[in-house]
Design a protein around this motif. Sequence first.
Motif, PDB file in Angstrom:
ATOM      1  N   ASN A  15       0.827  -1.212   0.000  1.00 54.02           N
ATOM      2  CA  ASN A  15       0.000   0.000   0.000  1.00 54.02           C
ATOM      3  C   ASN A  15       0.860   1.260   0.000  1.00 54.02           C
ATOM      4  O   ASN A  15       0.568   2.222  -0.719  1.00 54.02           O
ATOM      5  CB  ASN A  15      -0.942   0.015   1.203  1.00 54.02           C
ATOM      6  CG  ASN A  15      -2.062  -0.983   1.060  1.00 54.02           C
ATOM      7  OD1 ASN A  15      -2.359  -1.457  -0.027  1.00 54.02           O
ATOM      8  ND2 ASN A  15      -2.675  -1.329   2.180  1.00 54.02           N
ATOM      9  N   ASP A  19       1.017   4.162  -2.886  1.00 54.28           N
ATOM     10  CA  ASP A  19       0.812   5.573  -2.561  1.00 54.28           C
ATOM     11  C   ASP A  19       1.997   6.430  -2.998  1.00 54.28           C
ATOM     12  O   ASP A  19       1.814   7.525  -3.534  1.00 54.28           O
ATOM     13  CB  ASP A  19       0.581   5.749  -1.056  1.00 54.28           C
ATOM     14  CG  ASP A  19      -0.755   5.198  -0.604  1.00 54.28           C
ATOM     15  OD1 ASP A  19      -1.624   4.938  -1.461  1.00 54.28           O
ATOM     16  OD2 ASP A  19      -0.929   5.029   0.625  1.00 54.28           O
ATOM     17  N   SER A  22       1.905   6.918  -6.759  1.00 58.87           N
ATOM     18  CA  SER A  22       0.878   7.893  -7.122  1.00 58.87           C
ATOM     19  C   SER A  22       1.344   9.307  -6.818  1.00 58.87           C
ATOM     20  O   SER A  22       1.167  10.221  -7.636  1.00 58.87           O
ATOM     21  CB  SER A  22      -0.417   7.608  -6.363  1.00 58.87           C
ATOM     22  OG  SER A  22      -0.930   6.360  -6.724  1.00 58.87           O
TER      23      SER A  22
END
Length: 44
Positions: A15, A19, A22
Amino acid sequence: MSTSSPEAVKKLLENMQTDLRSLSMECKKKFPPVKEVSVRVVLA
């Protein structure tokens, strides 16, 4: 919740990596100098 099972740690890291990717892509779009420097660093 403080679990340190290998599965939980792996999921957390996945995760975080998603992130960060992104965030990196968004930063490169909004701040071209960051993109230029990141390309130079990767090529070095």
